[in-house]
Structures are given as structure tokens and as C-alpha cells.
Scaffold this active site. Sequence first.
Site, short mmCIF file in Angstrom:
data_model
loop_
_atom_site.label_atom_id
_atom_site.label_comp_id
_atom_site.label_asym_id
_atom_site.label_seq_id
_atom_site.Cartn_x
_atom_site.Cartn_y
_atom_site.Cartn_z
CG ASN A 269 -1.93 -1.12 1.21
OD1 ASN A 269 -2.16 -1.75 0.19
ND2 ASN A 269 -2.53 -1.38 2.35
CG ASN A 372 0.12 -2.55 -3.66
OD1 ASN A 372 0.55 -3.70 -3.69
ND2 ASN A 372 -0.71 -2.14 -2.71
CD GLU A 373 -3.36 -5.05 -2.13
OE1 GLU A 373 -3.95 -4.29 -1.34
OE2 GLU A 373 -2.82 -6.11 -1.76
CE1 TYR A 438 -1.65 -10.57 3.15
CE2 TYR A 438 -2.51 -9.64 1.11
CZ TYR A 438 -1.50 -9.73 2.05
OH TYR A 438 -0.34 -9.02 1.90
CD GLU A 484 1.01 -7.16 -0.77
OE1 GLU A 484 0.16 -7.32 0.13
OE2 GLU A 484 1.21 -6.08 -1.34
#
Length: 677
Positions: A269, A372-373, A438, A484
Site C-alpha cells: 500500500n 499496487n492494489e 490473503y 503478496e
Amino acid sequence: MQIKSSRAALVSSCNTALAALICLLNTQCYLAVAQTRVARATVSIQAGTSAGHISPLLYGQFIEFMFEGVKFGLHAELLRNRSFEEQPNVTRLSRGWERYPDDRDDDYALNFTWDDSVHYPEKPRAETGTVEHSLRVDASDGVIRRHGIFQSRIPVRAGVQYEGYLWLKTNGYQGGVTVALEADVLGGPIYTEAHLEPVRGDWQKYKFRFRSQVSDPLARFAVLIEGRGRIWIDQVSLLPDDAVEGVRRDVFDRVKELRPAFIRWPGGNVAQDYRWLWGAGPRDERPTWTNLSWKNELEPSDFGTAEFIALSRNVGAEPSLTVNVEGRGGSAEEAAAWVEYCNGPATTKYGGLRAAHGHPQPFNVKLWEVGNEIWGNWVRGHSDADSYARNFNRYVADMRKVDPTIKLIAVGDNDMKWNRIVLSTAGANMDYLAIHHYYGRHEIAGDLRNLMARPLFYEHFYQQVAQLLREVSPQREIKLAINEWGLDLPVEQQYSMLSALFGARLMNVFERTDGLVAMSAVSDMVNGWPGGIIQASRHRVFVSPIYLVNQLYSEALGEERLAAEVVCPTFDSTREGKQVPYLDIVASRARKGRYLFVKAVNTDLTRAFVTTIKLQGAHVQPRGEVATVNGATLESYNSFATPEAVHVTRTQFVAASTFEVSLPPHSVSVLKLQVTR
């Protein structure tokens, strides 16, 4: 005893009455099969024929600015808030600093000011959104002779030399300054000290070094004001001389033992908050910045691009940099400038800046991740898939103008709709698609078998992604970067074999994708959150079971996967599928076929598997080696108090074309066999 404690762990993990009931039913199921305690399995391996490719970049690592992931975790600096940027207390001492000797009595000879008008460097960095400060000390006559400021919790090791410095500026100040390491007890022993004289004039850097003859994990570092007049203090530093280019030696050694193929940085993040110029140039001229991603922590810029490149090269890893895409001040021009700083010749603008910073030769960074994301509303620069894909194309165009040889990683998602849009619009310009996984306590819903089975869901998901790639981008070979992945478990489970079993099965899945998953990294490498596989306090480190799995899998990274057929008992989970094999096996060969590796994950929490392994197409030496990750019980977990509760045991076994091995309950084993012909 083991059965009872397994049941207790299961029941304690349940957060609702329904989950508790599920736990009880599953525990009863475990009790029913536990009476046998030994099961049998057969593994047939086609050792003479390649069944797929395994990427040499498969096992990497990931580090980001997240609480003490970089500061204190990775970086060796021993002082917090060394540039006095954090909010002060009522005595005007910035966070982390205290009045020496203490606040027991009024020391009317010293007055402190958190000064934003005088600081080093003199020109602040406006783009950080923070105001620079120093500590101003006005010293006059008083009755407390040994006085100043100090910082506690400084780990001192006997025989280690400590090197430090501080910047000082004076106005009418007469006298010296002393720095000391001493016991954090009033009137306690002084371990070592250094006198700085003469102290006068404009900003100057005063260096010192000293060595303690005793160890004290909770010492104090003191700056003692011996003169009279006005003096400013800024940019104080204290480093042990065994640090490796600014990285803690104990942490560096653990990272190197992982043999990471690449390291990803600065996020995460944080990548959408970070401006790369903050971490470039002389250390003391870099700004402190606010970490918007993680509770607005202030971050020193001690660890920047050059330090990251040095760490990566020193441990044999490729650096992977993540650029800020339309986040906090991010732009395509800034991303291209970072590429030029890293890869451009010294004759270019930013290559020349790198050379001026002491690095005349290019860093040659080949792996660049673009954002990122960005699908998540928690990151700066959040957008829909179409907007991101168009931004990706624009960023890549500018970055490849600087260096057309770089490899680009795009933001993917577990949402196939996002992936389809991004690949349709930007697939022609990307080399990798990054996807993050995750899984945690809420998804498990009280059934540990969900945790054991979940990696096989991802195996099916990767098949869907592969099909999408064939449909949308058949002319370009795009790989996946699962850079990740992690678990959200209570710390007792996060550092137990439960996490290792999940991680090892997922890593087996990576190897079975025949190179589609080309890069992977667990989250995080150091601290940050309980998933950090190296946990580093100020005084010591311990590693998690997932670290141990990463270590073994990196040691045994084959070049080619071998077909392996497994016959073993199965289980049903409440959410993640039925008839799931207890054993998960991957076989590979390496070094021109000289070695065979068999990675075996036994997810049965109560039974060992006596496993017959049949090799077809290869003859092996009569002795093999096996490394097994396990603990005494399922409840054993690593911590600072019990760092070896889960550990690696290495033994030998008798090998042949057909042989037997016993795979203990809840274990991860890596077998190594040497091929004779």
C-alpha cells in the site's frame, strides 16, 4: 495428550456458537481417526521426463514501510526520531527523547524548544507535507551538572563498536558536548562515552565511536550538554559497526539464508504514498514523511533506493521496485525519472544525480511493478480497471522510453472481471500480472480443514487465469506474480505449523502451474504485522514456520517439475471442497538432472503417513536427505521466548527405485536424492 491439546486449540479459535459447534464436530472426527495414528500412501514419480517448467524467480520476498518493518526491523539505526520530527511532550522534547537525568527535579539550567525555524538540512522538502524541526537547547547555570537528553531501550552488545554522529549549531555557546552509553538506571554505570570538542559555529557534523565492555539490552544513549548558551541538535545517529550497509546483521543473515530470487519494495500500500526522491541522496538531507497507509506513522528516509539495491545485491536477489501510479503525487514522469535514476547512464539528468550520490554505475533494475492494489479503495490512486489499464499503458510508455529492456508487472486481482479488462486493454505491454491472496480466521469459520484445503482453490483459479490469458493475449507470454500472500491468524497459530502447512501447500501449487506463477512472495519479510516471517525486536529475532518453509523450498528449487501421482486418504471441509488429499506432493529435478527433490506436505493433524515412493526413469544414490519442518505438537509455536519450538530437523534415509519414508503428522518435508543415471 496431543489429541486433547489439539481439541483445545480448535475450540479456542471459534468465535461464535455455530463455529464452536463446527469445531467440536471436527474435533470428534479427528478423535475417530486418531486411534489408527498411522496411514499409508503411495507416490509414483516419473523421474525421467519433464512435466513442466519452474521459474527461477519463483521464491522471492516482500518488504514495505509498515510500522517497524523497515525502521528498527530491517534498518540498523538504533535511535528513534533521530531528526526530532515527532510531536513533543509538555517539556518540548520530541517523541522518544527524555530529559536527563530524569523529570524528578526541576533542571532550571536547561530549556528545550521544538524548533521549526532552525534545522538541518536548512532547506525543507515541501512535498512531504511535514515541517522540519530540530531540538534547541538553552543552557544556563544550574545545580544539576550532568544533564541533557537521552533515549532508552538501546541494545548494547559487549565488544561491538558503535559509530555515530550528530549535527550541531551554536549561538553564543561555550563548552563541549558528551555522548554516552550507560545503564538506564539513575546513578548506574557508564559503559562508554565520547567528548565532542570544540563545539561552535554553524551546522557541523560531529562524529564519534565507542565500544562497551558489557552487554545491556535496555541501555540508554545520552547527549550531555556541558556548556552555556544556545545550541541546536539534529540528525543524531547510532549504528553498530557490524551492520551490512545499514541493515541489521542478525536480520541480514536471516534474509540471506532465504536465498530470495527477488525482493519487492517499497510496498505494498505504501507504494501509492511514496515519492522515490525522498529516499535518494545524502542520508541526513532526506525528509521524514507521513505513512498514510499505516496509522500515519512518521517514517525516516534512511532506507532508500540505494540502500534497497545494496540489500538486494548483497543477498543475491533481483530488486523489484513498485512505482506510485496517480497516488500521492505520483505521475508517469516521476516513474520514468526513477527508471532513469536506477538504469540511466551518468550523462542523463537522473543518472547524473545517481552518480552525484556516489553510484556512477547504473543499478540495472529490471523488475518494475506499476502500482499496487489499485482496485482497493484503501490506496491512494484507487480507480476502476479501465482507468488503471489506460494509466498503465501511459506509464509503461514513458518508462520504456528510458529503458526498453525492463520487465513490467501490472496490477491484477482475484476478480476475473478486473483481470479481463486490464488484460484486454494493457496486456500487450505487460510481462507479469500481480495477484494477492490473503486468508484468515474469518474464512476458516472454525474448521481447520478449510485452511488445509484452501490452496487447492487457488490451483483451480490459476487454471481460469491461464484460460483467460489464452483468450485475451495469445501472442504474449504473460506470467503471474503472486507477490503478496499471507494469513490472518491469531499469533499462536500464525507461528505454528498451521501456517506452515497452508504456506507449503500453496507453494506446491505454485510449482504445479508449470511456470504460470513465475514470482511469489509471502507478506511480509520483516515485522510489519504478525505475518512477517522474520520477527525482529530491538534485541533479538525469531523466524516463523513459513520462513522455514521458504528457506527449504528455496534450497530445493528445481528447474523442471516431474509428474507425480499420489494415492492417499482424503478429507471433506465445510467450505473448501470435498475429498481433499491429506498429502500434497511436488517432485522436481535440478542441476541438469543431478538431483531430485520431493516436497511433501502432510496436512493430517493426527496421523503420520508411511509413504511408498516409486521412482521411474532414474536411479539414485542409496542415501537420501530429508529436512522436515515440525514442532512437538500442533500447538507448538515460535516466539521470542520459544524461538525453536517449530524447527527444521535434517536426517538421512535409505533410498532406491522404490523406498519408504514416514511423514509425521502436521509436517512439511523436503527430500533430496542424488541421481546416478
